[in-house]
Design an enzyme around this catalytic site. Structure first.
Site, PDB file in Angstrom:
ATOM      1  N   GLU A   1      -3.112   5.683   6.549  1.00 19.23           N
ATOM      2  CA  GLU A   1      -4.054   3.560   6.716  1.00 19.23           C
ATOM      3  C   GLU A   1      -3.388   2.789   7.473  1.00 19.23           C
ATOM      4  O   GLU A   1      -3.764   2.415   7.718  1.00 19.23           O
ATOM      5  CB  GLU A   1      -2.743   3.570   5.137  1.00 19.23           C
ATOM      6  CG  GLU A   1      -3.769   4.702   3.849  1.00 19.23           C
ATOM      7  CD  GLU A   1      -3.795   4.460   2.695  1.00 19.23           C
ATOM      8  OE1 GLU A   1      -4.069   4.897   1.779  1.00 19.23           O
ATOM      9  OE2 GLU A   1      -2.402   3.677   2.554  1.00 19.23           O
TER      10      GLU A   1
ATOM     11  N   GLY B   1      -0.266   6.134  -2.514  1.00 15.72           N
ATOM     12  CA  GLY B   1      -1.030   7.548  -2.798  1.00 15.72           C
ATOM     13  C   GLY B   1      -0.463   8.063  -1.856  1.00 15.72           C
ATOM     14  O   GLY B   1      -0.986   9.328  -1.876  1.00 15.72           O
TER      15      GLY B   1
ATOM     16  N   LYS C   1       0.509  -0.985  -0.318  1.00 19.60           N
ATOM     17  CA  LYS C   1       0.082  -0.083   0.053  1.00 19.60           C
ATOM     18  C   LYS C   1       0.914   1.468  -0.401  1.00 19.60           C
ATOM     19  O   LYS C   1       1.832   1.185   0.423  1.00 19.60           O
ATOM     20  CB  LYS C   1      -1.000  -0.112   1.138  1.00 19.60           C
ATOM     21  CG  LYS C   1      -1.772  -0.646   1.167  1.00 19.60           C
ATOM     22  CD  LYS C   1      -3.181  -0.826   2.032  1.00 19.60           C
ATOM     23  CE  LYS C   1      -3.300   0.316   2.606  1.00 19.60           C
ATOM     24  NZ  LYS C   1      -3.901   1.204   1.170  1.00 19.60           N
TER      25      LYS C   1
HETATM   26  C1  5RP Z   1      -2.693   4.915  -0.792  1.00 16.01           C
HETATM   27  C2  5RP Z   1      -3.001   3.101  -1.313  1.00 16.01           C
HETATM   28  C3  5RP Z   1      -4.050   2.554  -1.698  1.00 16.01           C
HETATM   29  O1  5RP Z   1      -4.568   1.872  -1.363  1.00 16.01           O
HETATM   30  C4  5RP Z   1      -3.975   2.396  -3.198  1.00 16.01           C
HETATM   31  O2  5RP Z   1      -2.894   3.384  -3.744  1.00 16.01           O
HETATM   32  C5  5RP Z   1      -4.830   2.037  -4.062  1.00 16.01           C
HETATM   33  O3  5RP Z   1      -5.264   3.106  -4.962  1.00 16.01           O
HETATM   34  P1  5RP Z   1      -6.416   2.960  -6.006  1.00 16.01           P
HETATM   35  O4  5RP Z   1      -7.972   2.506  -4.493  1.00 16.01           O
HETATM   36  O5  5RP Z   1      -6.885   3.993  -5.822  1.00 16.01           O
HETATM   37  O6  5RP Z   1      -6.863   1.850  -7.085  1.00 16.01           O
HETATM   38  O7  5RP Z   1      -2.543   2.571  -0.185  1.00 16.01           O
HETATM   39  O8  5RP Z   1      -1.711   5.112  -0.059  1.00 16.01           O
END
Ligand code: 5RP
Length: 233
Positions: free
Chosen positions: A109, A103, A100
């Site tokens: 998280e 983003g 993860k």
């Molecule tokens: C953000 C994350 C998100 O959960 C991961 O990047 C998935 O993103 P998306 O739903 O846009 O595919 O870990 O830090």
């Protein structure tokens, strides 16, 4: 995002929002799928199915999405124990270990997932991998003061760290840190690697999430599949 993938994310987001009961203390992660969960919750509020939610968001982006639909985000200070957390993932292996942090919200998280009695992970089928590291690097959040030292330590573990940037300058997380995206290649023992990364100098958080997913909702061509973690997974 391709239309097809967006459609799959919408499906799984609606299925996740349907799990939310009125009065819940709810944690929401971050990312495009979580944003679609917020939109699906908005619909349920408008339909009169939900009127009393206590939502803790794992990123400023999710917080803004919650505010936009007219809800007020709560805090972990007020609700350190959550009933349910819903989040996305970048990669998930058969043991429900995730990468993860695509983003950049990995630190919060992790905290929000750890605070929840039940953790529901929402993905489209492209996120399922036989072994972590297939397509994604491991994001590692580091203190700006010593990021070059952290980088050196990560290199010694076998990574190729790249400082995440936005508009030519280091991207800053919600907690004011930098992110090093670390390509390790295929990760055969994620728990061991996670412990090694966590022990490095200046490391605040990393994107290998072990034991933080109880149930997966996976959107695919045939609909939404549910997988629950068992003792053997
Ligand atoms: C953000 C994350 C998100 O959960 C991961 O990047 C998935 O993103 P998306 O739903 O846009 O595919 O870990 O830090």
């Amino acid at each position: 995002m391709a239309d097809d993938q967006e459609q799959l994310k919408r499906q799984v987001a609606a299925a996740a929002a349907a799990r939310v009961a009125d009065g819940m203390r709810l944690g929401l992660g971050s990312g495009s799928t979580v944003n679609l969960v917020v939109a699906a919750l908005d619909q349920r509020v408008r339909d009169g199915a939900l009127s009393n939610l206590h939502i803790v968001a794992a990123s400023s982006r999710t917080e803004a999405a919650i505010v936009k639909i007219g809800l007020r985000p709560d805090t972990l200070e007020k609700y350190p124990e959550l009933d349910l957390a819903i989040d996305g993932a970048d990669e998930i292996d058969p043991q429900f270990v995730m990468i993860k942090g695509g983003g950049g919200a990995l630190l919060r998280e992790r905290i929000v997932l750890a605070a929840a009695a039940a953790r529901l992970i929402v993905v489209d089928e492209s996120k399922l991998v036989p072994m972590l590291g297939v397509a994604w690097s491991v994001p590692v959040e580091v203190v700006p003061f010593g990021w070059r030292v952290s980088e050196r330590g990560l290199r010694a573990l076998g990574a190729r760290p790249v400082l995440r940037t936005r508009a030519g300058v280091p991207a800053i997380t919600d907690e004011g840190n930098y992110i090093l995206d670390c390509a390790f290649g295929m990760i055969s023992d994620p728990a061991r690697l996670a412990a090694l990364i966590a022990g490095g100098p200046g490391i605040v958080a990393h994107g290998i999430f072990v034991d933080l997913a109880d149930e997966l909702l996976i959107a695919g061509r045939a609909g939404v599949e549910i997988r629950r973690r068992t003792a053997s997974s």
